[in-house]
Design an enzyme around this catalytic site. Structure first.
Site, mmCIF file in Angstrom:
data_model
loop_
_atom_site.group_PDB
_atom_site.id
_atom_site.type_symbol
_atom_site.label_atom_id
_atom_site.label_comp_id
_atom_site.label_asym_id
_atom_site.label_seq_id
_atom_site.Cartn_x
_atom_site.Cartn_y
_atom_site.Cartn_z
ATOM 1 C CG ASP A 93 -2.005 -0.990 1.207
ATOM 2 O OD1 ASP A 93 -1.948 -1.901 0.359
ATOM 3 O OD2 ASP A 93 -2.920 -0.875 2.042
ATOM 4 C CG HIS A 144 -4.728 2.880 -0.636
ATOM 5 N ND1 HIS A 144 -5.718 2.455 0.217
ATOM 6 C CD2 HIS A 144 -3.642 3.121 0.154
ATOM 7 C CE1 HIS A 144 -5.261 2.431 1.455
ATOM 8 N NE2 HIS A 144 -3.999 2.844 1.444
ATOM 9 C CG HIS A 148 -3.513 7.312 2.353
ATOM 10 N ND1 HIS A 148 -3.487 7.329 3.727
ATOM 11 C CD2 HIS A 148 -3.411 6.005 2.016
ATOM 12 C CE1 HIS A 148 -3.338 6.098 4.193
ATOM 13 N NE2 HIS A 148 -3.304 5.272 3.165
ATOM 14 C CG HIS A 238 2.014 0.095 4.410
ATOM 15 N ND1 HIS A 238 1.665 -0.870 5.326
ATOM 16 C CD2 HIS A 238 0.932 0.893 4.255
ATOM 17 C CE1 HIS A 238 0.409 -0.667 5.709
ATOM 18 N NE2 HIS A 238 -0.062 0.389 5.089
HETATM 19 ZN ZN LIG Z 1 -2.824 3.294 3.098
#
Ligand SMILES: [Zn+2]
Length: 268
Positions: A93, A144, A148, A238
Site C-alpha cells: 500500500d 487506494h 489518502h 507498505h
Molecule cells: Zn494506506
C-alpha cells in the site's frame, strides 16, 4: 469520391461524434457521479491499438458491475473461489514511492512473485513511471484513494466520491488498468464508504494478516506476523508513506519462507 460521397462521409463522421458524446453523457448521468477532472481538464484518450503500452478500456467512466461481495474481503476465496488452495496474496500500500517501490519490485521479480499494489492517485501523478512499471510487471492494481485522507469515513459524500473516482481515473490514465478493487485508508469502512465503492463497481478489500509495518515495529515483528499467513491469506504491507526499510527487509526473508511452505503468490 464524388460530391455525394464526400457529403455522406462528413455526415457519418458527425453522426459518430455525436453518438459518442451522447453515450458519454448517458454513462455519467446513469452513474450519478462524474470522475473528477484532471489538472488539464482533458479527458484521457485511448491509446492506439498497436501501442506497446497496456491498452486502457474504452472509457474511464464507471459502469456498475457485479462484484463478489459488498463487504470488505479478508481471504482470497471471498473474491476468487476458484483460486488454488495454496494461494496467498501480498498487498502493498501507499505507493508508488521513488525509493521503496523499485526495491520492492526488484525483490518480487527475483522470487517471481506477483502482488497487488494499492496505489494513491497523487503518488501516481508524481511517479507515473513507477505505476507503469508495476502494471508492466504483471501486478494487480487497487484503488487506494487520490490523497489518502484519514479518517476516510469522516469525509463528505462529495469529497469521498472525488477521492475514489479521481484515483480510478489516475490509475486508468497512467497504466490502462481499470481497477476493480478499492482499499480504504486505514481500513476505515462505513455504510457511506461501502455504498460509494459499490456504486463505482469496485470490490472493497481488507486483509487478514497485518504486521503493522507502517508503524515500524522492527523487522523481526513484521516477519513474525507475516509468517502467520495461511493458505488463502491476504497480507498487508507498505511501500509508501515513509521509511519502509523494515518492510523490505522482512519481505526479503518472508517471501522465500512462505514459498518453501508450498504457498504460491497470486494477484487479487
Ligand atoms: Zn494506506
Amino acid at each position: 469520391m464524388d460530391e455525394m460521397g464526400r457529403r455522406r462521409a462528413i455526415y457519418l463522421a458527425v453522426l459518430v461524434a455525436v453518438e459518442g458524446a451522447l453515450a458519454a453523457c448517458a454513462d455519467t448521468s446513469a452513474q450519478g457521479t462524474r470522475p473528477a477532472a484532471d489538472a488539464t481538464g482533458r479527458k484521457p484518450r485511448a491509446r492506439k491499438p498497436n501501442s506497446p503500452s497496456p491498452s486502457p478500456s474504452p472509457s474511464p467512466v464507471f459502469s456498475p458491475v457485479a462484484v463478489p461481495s459488498r463487504k470488505p474481503i479478508h481471504q482470497i476465496k471471498e473474491i476468487n473461489p476458484a483460486a488454488p488452495p495454496n494461494s496467498i496474496a501480498l498487498t502493498i500500500d501507499d505507493g508508488p514511492d521513488p525509493e521503496w517501490t523499485p526495491k520492492v519490485l526488484d525483490l518480487l521479480a527475483r522470487h517471481h512473485v506477483v502482488a497487488t499494489f494499492c496505489l494513491v492517485g497523487d503518488a501516481i501523478r508524481e511517479h507515473p513511471e513507477l505505476a507503469k512499471r508495476i502494471a508492466a510487471a504483471g501486478h494487480a492494481i487497487c484503488n487506494h484513494t487520490m490523497s489518502h485522507p484519514q479518517p476516510f469515513a469522516g469525509l463528505s459524500s462529495e469529497r469521498m466520491i472525488a477521492e475514489v473516482t479521481g484515483a480510478h481515473r489516475e490509475i486508468w490514465k497512467t497504466t490502462g488498468v481499470t481497477s476493480r478493487l478499492f482499499r480504504s485508508p486505514g481500513g476505515d469502512w462505513s455504510p457511506a464508504v461501502l455504498a460509494t465503492v459499490a456504486e463505482n463497481g469496485m470490490q472493497p478489500l481488507d486483509w487478514d494478516i497485518d504486521p503493522r509495518d507502517w508503524a515500524r515495529p522492527g523487522t523481526g515483528a513484521i516477519e513474525a506476523e507475516l509468517l502467520h499467513a495461511k493458505p488463502g491469506s491476504i497480507l498487508l504491507s507498505h511501500d509508501g508513506g515513509g521509511d519502509r526499510s523494515q518492510t523490505l527487509s522482512a519481505l526479503t526473508t518472508v517471501i522465500p519462507v512462505l514459498q518453501s511452505r508450498g504457498l504460491t503468490f497470486v494477484t487479487l
